[in-house]
Design a protein around this motif. Structure first.
Motif, PDB file in Angstrom:
ATOM      1  N   PRO A 235       0.809  -1.229   0.000  1.00  0.00           N
ATOM      2  CA  PRO A 235       0.000   0.000   0.000  1.00  0.00           C
ATOM      3  C   PRO A 235       0.840   1.276   0.000  1.00  0.00           C
ATOM      4  CG  PRO A 235      -0.972  -1.614   1.470  1.00  0.00           C
ATOM      5  CD  PRO A 235       0.327  -2.200   1.000  1.00  0.00           C
ATOM      6  N   ALA A 236       1.925   1.285   0.737  1.00  0.00           N
ATOM      7  CA  ALA A 236       2.750   2.495   0.811  1.00  0.00           C
ATOM      8  C   ALA A 236       3.420   2.819  -0.518  1.00  0.00           C
ATOM      9  CB  ALA A 236       3.808   2.338   1.900  1.00  0.00           C
ATOM     10  N   GLU A 237       3.531   1.807  -1.395  1.00  0.00           N
ATOM     11  CA  GLU A 237       4.192   2.023  -2.682  1.00  0.00           C
ATOM     12  C   GLU A 237       3.193   2.173  -3.831  1.00  0.00           C
ATOM     13  OE1 GLU A 237       7.120  -0.984  -3.382  1.00  0.00           O
ATOM     14  OE2 GLU A 237       7.911  -0.863  -1.331  1.00  0.00           O
ATOM     15  N   GLN A 238       1.921   2.030  -3.550  1.00  0.00           N
ATOM     16  CA  GLN A 238       0.911   2.196  -4.595  1.00  0.00           C
ATOM     17  C   GLN A 238       0.828   3.656  -5.028  1.00  0.00           C
ATOM     18  OE1 GLN A 238      -2.733   0.565  -3.020  1.00  0.00           O
ATOM     19  NE2 GLN A 238      -1.938  -1.532  -2.977  1.00  0.00           N
ATOM     20  N   LYS A 239       0.666   3.881  -6.320  1.00  0.00           N
ATOM     21  CA  LYS A 239       0.593   5.238  -6.844  1.00  0.00           C
ATOM     22  C   LYS A 239      -0.693   5.933  -6.371  1.00  0.00           C
ATOM     23  CE  LYS A 239       4.315   5.245  -9.448  1.00  0.00           C
ATOM     24  NZ  LYS A 239       4.244   5.350 -10.917  1.00  0.00           N
ATOM     25  N   ARG A 240      -0.573   7.234  -6.102  1.00  0.00           N
ATOM     26  CA  ARG A 240      -1.738   8.056  -5.760  1.00  0.00           C
ATOM     27  C   ARG A 240      -2.308   8.610  -7.064  1.00  0.00           C
ATOM     28  NH1 ARG A 240      -0.795  12.437  -3.795  1.00  0.00           N
ATOM     29  NH2 ARG A 240      -2.706  12.836  -2.646  1.00  0.00           N
ATOM     30  N   VAL A 241      -3.504   8.164  -7.402  1.00  0.00           N
ATOM     31  CA  VAL A 241      -4.094   8.473  -8.700  1.00  0.00           C
ATOM     32  C   VAL A 241      -5.342   9.329  -8.528  1.00  0.00           C
ATOM     33  CG1 VAL A 241      -5.146   7.501 -10.777  1.00  0.00           C
ATOM     34  CG2 VAL A 241      -3.179   6.355  -9.710  1.00  0.00           C
ATOM     35  N   LEU A 242      -5.438  10.367  -9.337  1.00  0.00           N
ATOM     36  CA  LEU A 242      -6.652  11.189  -9.364  1.00  0.00           C
ATOM     37  C   LEU A 242      -7.458  10.820 -10.597  1.00  0.00           C
ATOM     38  CD1 LEU A 242      -8.413  13.520  -8.290  1.00  0.00           C
ATOM     39  CD2 LEU A 242      -7.092  15.047  -9.789  1.00  0.00           C
ATOM     40  N   ARG A 277      -3.967   4.038  -4.986  1.00  0.00           N
ATOM     41  CA  ARG A 277      -4.655   4.791  -3.933  1.00  0.00           C
ATOM     42  C   ARG A 277      -5.265   6.035  -4.564  1.00  0.00           C
ATOM     43  NH1 ARG A 277      -0.530   6.639   0.048  1.00  0.00           N
ATOM     44  NH2 ARG A 277       0.915   6.417  -1.695  1.00  0.00           N
ATOM     45  N   SER A 278      -6.500   6.321  -4.224  1.00  0.00           N
ATOM     46  CA  SER A 278      -7.141   7.516  -4.761  1.00  0.00           C
ATOM     47  C   SER A 278      -6.554   8.755  -4.099  1.00  0.00           C
ATOM     48  CB  SER A 278      -8.655   7.475  -4.522  1.00  0.00           C
ATOM     49  OG  SER A 278      -9.256   8.671  -4.992  1.00  0.00           O
ATOM     50  N   ALA A 279      -6.130   9.715  -4.924  1.00  0.00           N
ATOM     51  CA  ALA A 279      -5.568  10.956  -4.396  1.00  0.00           C
ATOM     52  C   ALA A 279      -6.650  11.832  -3.779  1.00  0.00           C
ATOM     53  CB  ALA A 279      -4.849  11.727  -5.501  1.00  0.00           C
ATOM     54  N   TYR A 280      -7.903  11.599  -4.185  1.00  0.00           N
ATOM     55  CA  TYR A 280      -9.020  12.381  -3.665  1.00  0.00           C
ATOM     56  C   TYR A 280      -9.832  11.477  -2.757  1.00  0.00           C
ATOM     57  CZ  TYR A 280     -13.100  15.488  -3.624  1.00  0.00           C
ATOM     58  OH  TYR A 280     -14.150  16.321  -3.251  1.00  0.00           O
ATOM     59  N   THR A 281      -9.899  11.821  -1.486  1.00  0.00           N
ATOM     60  CA  THR A 281     -10.515  10.921  -0.503  1.00  0.00           C
ATOM     61  C   THR A 281     -11.879  11.384  -0.011  1.00  0.00           C
ATOM     62  OG1 THR A 281      -9.292  12.040   1.269  1.00  0.00           O
ATOM     63  CG2 THR A 281      -8.276  10.074   0.282  1.00  0.00           C
ATOM     64  N   GLU A 282     -12.343  12.528  -0.499  1.00  0.00           N
ATOM     65  CA  GLU A 282     -13.687  12.960  -0.121  1.00  0.00           C
ATOM     66  C   GLU A 282     -14.715  12.026  -0.746  1.00  0.00           C
ATOM     67  OE1 GLU A 282     -14.313  15.445   1.997  1.00  0.00           O
ATOM     68  OE2 GLU A 282     -12.152  15.734   2.220  1.00  0.00           O
ATOM     69  N   SER A 283     -15.933  12.073  -0.237  1.00  0.00           N
ATOM     70  CA  SER A 283     -16.984  11.197  -0.731  1.00  0.00           C
ATOM     71  C   SER A 283     -17.615  11.755  -2.006  1.00  0.00           C
ATOM     72  CB  SER A 283     -18.067  11.034   0.339  1.00  0.00           C
ATOM     73  OG  SER A 283     -19.131  10.241  -0.139  1.00  0.00           O
ATOM     74  N   GLY A 284     -17.867  10.884  -2.964  1.00  0.00           N
ATOM     75  CA  GLY A 284     -18.609  11.271  -4.151  1.00  0.00           C
ATOM     76  C   GLY A 284     -17.748  11.893  -5.232  1.00  0.00           C
ATOM     77  N   ARG A 285     -18.414  12.584  -6.147  1.00  0.00           N
ATOM     78  CA  ARG A 285     -17.780  13.247  -7.285  1.00  0.00           C
ATOM     79  C   ARG A 285     -18.045  14.738  -7.168  1.00  0.00           C
ATOM     80  NH1 ARG A 285     -20.825  11.229 -11.801  1.00  0.00           N
ATOM     81  NH2 ARG A 285     -22.159  13.025 -11.458  1.00  0.00           N
ATOM     82  N   ASN A 286     -16.989  15.525  -7.073  1.00  0.00           N
ATOM     83  CA  ASN A 286     -17.162  16.945  -6.753  1.00  0.00           C
ATOM     84  C   ASN A 286     -16.283  17.842  -7.625  1.00  0.00           C
ATOM     85  OD1 ASN A 286     -18.805  16.413  -4.248  1.00  0.00           O
ATOM     86  ND2 ASN A 286     -16.906  15.410  -3.634  1.00  0.00           N
ATOM     87  N   MET A 287     -16.827  19.012  -7.920  1.00  0.00           N
ATOM     88  CA  MET A 287     -16.034  20.030  -8.607  1.00  0.00           C
ATOM     89  C   MET A 287     -14.960  20.531  -7.648  1.00  0.00           C
ATOM     90  SD  MET A 287     -15.698  22.062 -11.375  1.00  0.00           S
ATOM     91  CE  MET A 287     -17.284  22.380 -12.197  1.00  0.00           C
ATOM     92  N   ILE A 288     -13.714  20.609  -8.130  1.00  0.00           N
ATOM     93  CA  ILE A 288     -12.636  21.144  -7.303  1.00  0.00           C
ATOM     94  C   ILE A 288     -11.959  22.301  -8.028  1.00  0.00           C
ATOM     95  CG2 ILE A 288     -12.222  18.958  -6.113  1.00  0.00           C
ATOM     96  CD1 ILE A 288      -9.748  18.574  -7.913  1.00  0.00           C
ATOM     97  N   SER A 289     -11.358  23.191  -7.254  1.00  0.00           N
ATOM     98  CA  SER A 289     -10.677  24.358  -7.809  1.00  0.00           C
ATOM     99  C   SER A 289      -9.251  23.995  -8.201  1.00  0.00           C
ATOM    100  CB  SER A 289     -10.649  25.472  -6.767  1.00  0.00           C
ATOM    101  OG  SER A 289      -9.836  25.092  -5.659  1.00  0.00           O
TER     102      SER A 289
END
Length: 405
Positions: A235-242, A277-289
């Motif tokens: 897990p520590a070596e898994q890429k953080r993907v958005l 690993r998901s780089a975005y950990t909030e719930s759902g699908r959201n517009m981000i700045s």
């Protein structure tokens, strides 16, 4: 003489009523939880299916007029079963997408073709009944009733629970049997396993249980192949993907695009199958700045189809994304696109996007995979397509813009 006439009229009236009742019973549809078929109908013309709500639905043993709500998985599975000609209506986009509606930097990236429509061009000529999500308008019970279906199959997306419940009540009150499939995001943790269940339910509906198992095995073999290539990455070596949606209108709404987070099917699948690993950990699908995107600092960005196909070059070069050029993923060339199709990735073809993602994120683990060959072999095994049809499907995926070596 007068009494005789009255008697004749009375007998004629009784015959008319009997005919009307008989016709009504003959055309009535069984529906609802455990509701039996018409009493005067042979029992072998009906069967009971337990759908993904856990509801027992009495359906025709051999459905002939089917309405399919929520595109792609249902109609493509029916195509494999050889019963695609029984679809009389569904979630059909009535206005064909015109070439040139999304051109960037001199190249046309308009998504023009659904794989389901390549396989079955008749879909374009069917009646749109609406759907829960997409450019179809809300489902219309009157339109559905006008098609005189003997079965409606609904893929519940889990996004409009109240509206979906009301719609189901209306259909069942009208006597139309409804079999409900559950999209992966209906569950707390989206999983490919529920898609296998959808296929098996469809197999039971059409009496194609053996063929359904063959479809499941074809898909599962590819998913397992991808899973096994990356499962030993700590897990520590898994890429953080958005997982990122970059529609052209995002800037007008004050954002950089849409980030997919926990609870979404897309993130659930990439974490479980590709082992990222998901780089975005909030719930759902959201517009981000732009500021939020810079703060996320993902190792890799995966672009989905949204408001046209978005090639990685767009994030690298379009002035719309000037504010995020300092992103490490952009500087290191770690932006990749998925295959171009104008609807959600979670169709029968979803292993294609899983392999694209695995090859983009972990190229060393997939160095032996020639992507186009892998995709062609999968399409042929799944759909039994000839060379020309396979070529058309591959062309629709727009693989030339993936930025994957």
């Amino acid at each position: 003489m007068e009494k005789q006439n009255v008697l004749i009229i009375g007998v004629a009236a009784c015959i008319c009523v009997a005919i009307i009742v008989t016709l009504f019973l003959a055309t009535a549809h069984p529906a609802g939880e455990g509701t039996p078929g018409p009493e005067n109908t042979d029992a072998d013309r009906w069967k009971t299916i337990t759908d993904m709500r856990g509801v027992e639905v009495t359906v025709p043993d051999d459905p002939q007029r089917v309405v399919t709500i929520s595109r792609s998985l249902i109609d493509t599975t029916m195509y494999i079963f050889g019963v695609e000609d029984r679809i009389v209506g569904g979630s059909i986009y009535e206005k064909p997408i015109i070439k040139g509606t999304y051109v960037w930097n001199g190249t046309d990236y308009t998504v023009n073709t659904w794989i389901g429509k390549i396989l079955n061009p008749e879909l374009d000529r069917l009646t749109n009944v609406g759907g829960f999500g997409g450019p179809y308008g809300p489902p219309n019970v009157e339109t559905i009733a006008g098609l005189n279906p003997d079965l409606v199959i609904l893929r519940d997306l889990g996004e409009q629970e109240e509206n979906t419940g009301r719609f189901l009540n209306q259909l069942e009150s009208a006597g139309v049997p409804v079999v409900v499939l559950k999209y992966p995001s209906c569950y707390e943790h989206p999983s490919v396993d529920t898609m296998y269940e959808e296929i098996r339910v469809l197999g039971a509906v059409f009496g194609k249980e053996d063929r359904a198992e063959e479809i499941v095995e074809t898909i599962h073999s590819r998913v397992t192949s991808i899973h096994d290539r990356t499962q030993d990455i700590p897990p520590a070596e898994q890429k953080r993907v958005l997982y990122f949606g970059a529609p052209t209108y995002a800037k007008d709404k004050g954002g950089a695009g849409y980030a997919f987070g926990s609870g979404t099917t897309e993130v659930g699948m990439m974490e479980d199958v590709v082992h990222v690993r998901s780089a975005y950990t909030e719930s759902g699908r959201n517009m981000i700045s732009a500021e939020q995107l810079l703060a996320l600092d993902p190792d890799v960005i995966i672009l989905s189809t949204w408001s046209g196909y978005h090639p990685p070059r767009q994030l690298y070069e379009d002035t719309q994304y000037d504010t995020i050029q300092d992103l490490r993923a952009l500087k290191e060339g770690e932006v990749y696109a998925l295959a171009a199709t104008p609807c959600k990735s979670e169709r029968l073809e979803f292993p294609i996007n899983m392999m694209i993602m695995a090859k983009a994120v972990y190229p060393d683990r997939c160095a032996d995979v020639d992507l186009e060959t892998w995709i062609r072999e999968y399409i042929v095994e799944l759909y039994d397509t000839d060379e020309a049809t396979t070529d058309s499907i591959v062309d629709a995926l727009m693989l030339e813009y993936l930025e994957i070596v």
